[in-house]
Design a protein around this motif. Structure first.
Motif, PDB file in Angstrom:
ATOM      1  N   PRO A 285       0.825  -1.215   0.000  1.00 33.97           N
ATOM      2  CA  PRO A 285       0.000   0.000   0.000  1.00 33.97           C
ATOM      3  C   PRO A 285       0.857   1.262   0.000  1.00 33.97           C
ATOM      4  O   PRO A 285       1.966   1.288   0.521  1.00 33.97           O
ATOM      5  CB  PRO A 285      -0.791  -0.129   1.307  1.00 33.97           C
ATOM      6  CG  PRO A 285       0.094  -0.969   2.196  1.00 33.97           C
ATOM      7  CD  PRO A 285       0.803  -1.930   1.280  1.00 33.97           C
ATOM      8  N   GLU A 286       0.306   2.306  -0.623  1.00 31.67           N
ATOM      9  CA  GLU A 286       0.983   3.602  -0.635  1.00 31.67           C
ATOM     10  C   GLU A 286       0.738   4.277   0.703  1.00 31.67           C
ATOM     11  O   GLU A 286      -0.407   4.405   1.143  1.00 31.67           O
ATOM     12  CB  GLU A 286       0.423   4.457  -1.776  1.00 31.67           C
ATOM     13  CG  GLU A 286       1.202   5.728  -2.041  1.00 31.67           C
ATOM     14  CD  GLU A 286       0.642   6.496  -3.236  1.00 31.67           C
ATOM     15  OE1 GLU A 286      -0.588   6.697  -3.284  1.00 31.67           O
ATOM     16  OE2 GLU A 286       1.426   6.863  -4.107  1.00 31.67           O
ATOM     17  N   THR A 287       1.775   4.710   1.368  1.00 28.59           N
ATOM     18  CA  THR A 287       1.629   5.285   2.707  1.00 28.59           C
ATOM     19  C   THR A 287       1.650   6.801   2.720  1.00 28.59           C
ATOM     20  O   THR A 287       1.136   7.414   3.644  1.00 28.59           O
ATOM     21  CB  THR A 287       2.754   4.776   3.629  1.00 28.59           C
ATOM     22  OG1 THR A 287       4.025   5.122   3.056  1.00 28.59           O
ATOM     23  CG2 THR A 287       2.666   3.267   3.775  1.00 28.59           C
ATOM     24  N   GLU A 288       2.242   7.443   1.690  1.00 26.28           N
ATOM     25  CA  GLU A 288       2.335   8.898   1.655  1.00 26.28           C
ATOM     26  C   GLU A 288       2.033   9.418   0.252  1.00 26.28           C
ATOM     27  O   GLU A 288       2.213   8.706  -0.737  1.00 26.28           O
ATOM     28  CB  GLU A 288       3.738   9.367   2.075  1.00 26.28           C
ATOM     29  CG  GLU A 288       4.035   9.158   3.544  1.00 26.28           C
ATOM     30  CD  GLU A 288       5.399   9.737   3.927  1.00 26.28           C
ATOM     31  OE1 GLU A 288       6.244   9.901   3.018  1.00 26.28           O
ATOM     32  OE2 GLU A 288       5.620  10.029   5.110  1.00 26.28           O
ATOM     33  N   ILE A 289       1.560  10.658   0.186  1.00 28.99           N
ATOM     34  CA  ILE A 289       1.355  11.344  -1.084  1.00 28.99           C
ATOM     35  C   ILE A 289       1.981  12.726  -0.986  1.00 28.99           C
ATOM     36  O   ILE A 289       2.224  13.243   0.112  1.00 28.99           O
ATOM     37  CB  ILE A 289      -0.137  11.467  -1.438  1.00 28.99           C
ATOM     38  CG1 ILE A 289      -0.883  12.228  -0.323  1.00 28.99           C
ATOM     39  CG2 ILE A 289      -0.758  10.106  -1.680  1.00 28.99           C
ATOM     40  CD1 ILE A 289      -2.327  12.544  -0.673  1.00 28.99           C
ATOM     41  N   VAL A 290       2.267  13.313  -2.146  1.00 29.77           N
ATOM     42  CA  VAL A 290       2.827  14.663  -2.207  1.00 29.77           C
ATOM     43  C   VAL A 290       1.881  15.520  -3.038  1.00 29.77           C
ATOM     44  O   VAL A 290       1.538  15.168  -4.162  1.00 29.77           O
ATOM     45  CB  VAL A 290       4.235  14.663  -2.829  1.00 29.77           C
ATOM     46  CG1 VAL A 290       4.770  16.089  -2.926  1.00 29.77           C
ATOM     47  CG2 VAL A 290       5.187  13.803  -1.999  1.00 29.77           C
ATOM     48  N   VAL A 291       1.438  16.648  -2.462  1.00 35.05           N
ATOM     49  CA  VAL A 291       0.532  17.556  -3.164  1.00 35.05           C
ATOM     50  C   VAL A 291       1.118  18.969  -3.146  1.00 35.05           C
ATOM     51  O   VAL A 291       2.015  19.275  -2.352  1.00 35.05           O
ATOM     52  CB  VAL A 291      -0.874  17.568  -2.526  1.00 35.05           C
ATOM     53  CG1 VAL A 291      -1.494  16.183  -2.576  1.00 35.05           C
ATOM     54  CG2 VAL A 291      -0.812  18.047  -1.078  1.00 35.05           C
ATOM     55  N   SER A 292       0.593  19.826  -4.019  1.00 32.32           N
ATOM     56  CA  SER A 292       1.043  21.219  -4.095  1.00 32.32           C
ATOM     57  C   SER A 292      -0.079  22.125  -3.616  1.00 32.32           C
ATOM     58  O   SER A 292      -1.243  21.961  -4.003  1.00 32.32           O
ATOM     59  CB  SER A 292       1.427  21.564  -5.540  1.00 32.32           C
ATOM     60  OG  SER A 292       1.677  22.955  -5.665  1.00 32.32           O
ATOM     61  N   VAL A 293       0.280  23.075  -2.765  1.00 29.78           N
ATOM     62  CA  VAL A 293      -0.695  24.055  -2.272  1.00 29.78           C
ATOM     63  C   VAL A 293      -0.207  25.440  -2.684  1.00 29.78           C
ATOM     64  O   VAL A 293       0.913  25.843  -2.360  1.00 29.78           O
ATOM     65  CB  VAL A 293      -0.852  23.980  -0.735  1.00 29.78           C
ATOM     66  CG1 VAL A 293      -1.943  24.946  -0.273  1.00 29.78           C
ATOM     67  CG2 VAL A 293      -1.174  22.564  -0.293  1.00 29.78           C
ATOM     68  N   VAL A 294      -1.046  26.172  -3.422  1.00 30.00           N
ATOM     69  CA  VAL A 294      -0.690  27.512  -3.890  1.00 30.00           C
ATOM     70  C   VAL A 294      -1.809  28.477  -3.554  1.00 30.00           C
ATOM     71  O   VAL A 294      -2.927  28.071  -3.247  1.00 30.00           O
ATOM     72  CB  VAL A 294      -0.427  27.523  -5.424  1.00 30.00           C
ATOM     73  CG1 VAL A 294       0.738  26.627  -5.790  1.00 30.00           C
ATOM     74  CG2 VAL A 294      -1.676  27.089  -6.189  1.00 30.00           C
ATOM     75  N   GLY A 295      -1.486  29.755  -3.643  1.00 26.84           N
ATOM     76  CA  GLY A 295      -2.497  30.776  -3.396  1.00 26.84           C
ATOM     77  C   GLY A 295      -2.352  31.418  -2.032  1.00 26.84           C
ATOM     78  O   GLY A 295      -1.235  31.682  -1.568  1.00 26.84           O
ATOM     79  N   HIS A 296      -3.488  31.621  -1.380  1.00 25.85           N
ATOM     80  CA  HIS A 296      -3.525  32.417  -0.152  1.00 25.85           C
ATOM     81  C   HIS A 296      -3.259  31.540   1.073  1.00 25.85           C
ATOM     82  O   HIS A 296      -4.136  31.307   1.913  1.00 25.85           O
ATOM     83  CB  HIS A 296      -4.892  33.107  -0.045  1.00 25.85           C
ATOM     84  CG  HIS A 296      -4.827  34.422   0.672  1.00 25.85           C
ATOM     85  ND1 HIS A 296      -3.993  35.460   0.313  1.00 25.85           N
ATOM     86  CD2 HIS A 296      -5.498  34.868   1.766  1.00 25.85           C
ATOM     87  CE1 HIS A 296      -4.157  36.487   1.127  1.00 25.85           C
ATOM     88  NE2 HIS A 296      -5.066  36.156   2.027  1.00 25.85           N
ATOM     89  N   VAL A 297      -2.002  31.077   1.175  1.00 28.20           N
ATOM     90  CA  VAL A 297      -1.564  30.273   2.315  1.00 28.20           C
ATOM     91  C   VAL A 297      -0.204  30.792   2.783  1.00 28.20           C
ATOM     92  O   VAL A 297       0.484  31.502   2.060  1.00 28.20           O
ATOM     93  CB  VAL A 297      -1.459  28.776   1.951  1.00 28.20           C
ATOM     94  CG1 VAL A 297      -2.829  28.188   1.658  1.00 28.20           C
ATOM     95  CG2 VAL A 297      -0.528  28.564   0.763  1.00 28.20           C
TER      96      VAL A 297
END
Length: 210
Positions: free
Chosen positions: A71-83
């Motif tokens: 099983p996949e245990t981690e994912i990588v996502v991108s967060v952009v904008g007002h953060v």
């Protein structure tokens, strides 16, 4: 000559014990002919070859199947904008958009209604967060907050170079500073960028917004 012949005849005459050597052995209970022996040997060889080939085929498949079901245990996502911290975020495989915004630090005036906080994330996904009052959550990109103004938080290097006095190096410095502070909250923060002095800021500031 006669003596020699007599001695040979005496040595070779029957002694009466010859019958003792004539032994009758019992017949064997099991007789295996040449034909049966060849068939048996061929069958044994075929079984040995089949076992070897079966072992060669099944062992790699079992190993690959074990890797496939991991099983996949981690994912990588991108967060952009007002953060607070734009960029990539590593999360558990079952994370949702709310978890990504918590990790990136959504700003107080971020429009959280523009995104589905309960949506489950996938590896490589990007979440764009706008400020309250902006068009929509997808607009946390190059679009400016006011008509005719360039967004400092959304513009890329090429767009920043369209500003007066901004070349490739200054654009790179603006982006690096933006990443280090988690995004511009005011135009005046441009004064903190290396290569932008009062004169250049006076030319740029009327054309940009955070």
């Amino acid at each position: 000559m006669k003596d020699i012949s007599s001695r040979i005849a005496e040595l070779t005459r029957p002694t009466g014990t010859e019958d003792l050597l004539n032994v009758s052995y019992p017949e064997p209970r099991l007789r295996i002919g040449v034909k049966h022996a060849v068939i048996t040997a061929a069958a044994v060889a075929a079984l040995a070859l089949g076992w070897f080939l079966l072992r060669q085929d099944t062992e790699p498949v079992a190993a690959s199947a074990l890797v496939a079901v991991a099983p996949e245990t981690e994912i990588v996502v991108s967060v952009v904008g007002h953060v607070e911290k734009q960029g990539v975020v590593t999360l558990p495989a079952d994370a949702r958009i709310a978890d990504a915004l918590t990790a990136a630090g959504a700003l107080p005036d971020a429009d959280l209604a523009s995104v589905n906080l309960a949506q489950k994330l996938g590896d490589g996904q990007q979440i764009a967060v706008s400020r309250v009052g902006e068009a929509d959550g997808q607009g946390a990109g190059p679009a400016a907050t006011d008509p005719g103004l360039l967004s400092l938080n959304g513009a890329d290097s090429t767009q920043l170079q369209s500003l007066p006095g901004v070349g490739e190096k200054t654009a790179a410095a603006i982006i690096a500073h933006r990443d280090s502070i988690g995004g511009f909250t005011s135009v005046e923060q441009l004064m903190e960028v290396k290569g932008i002095g009062p004169a250049k800021f006076a030319e740029i500031s009327p054309q940009v917004a955070p």
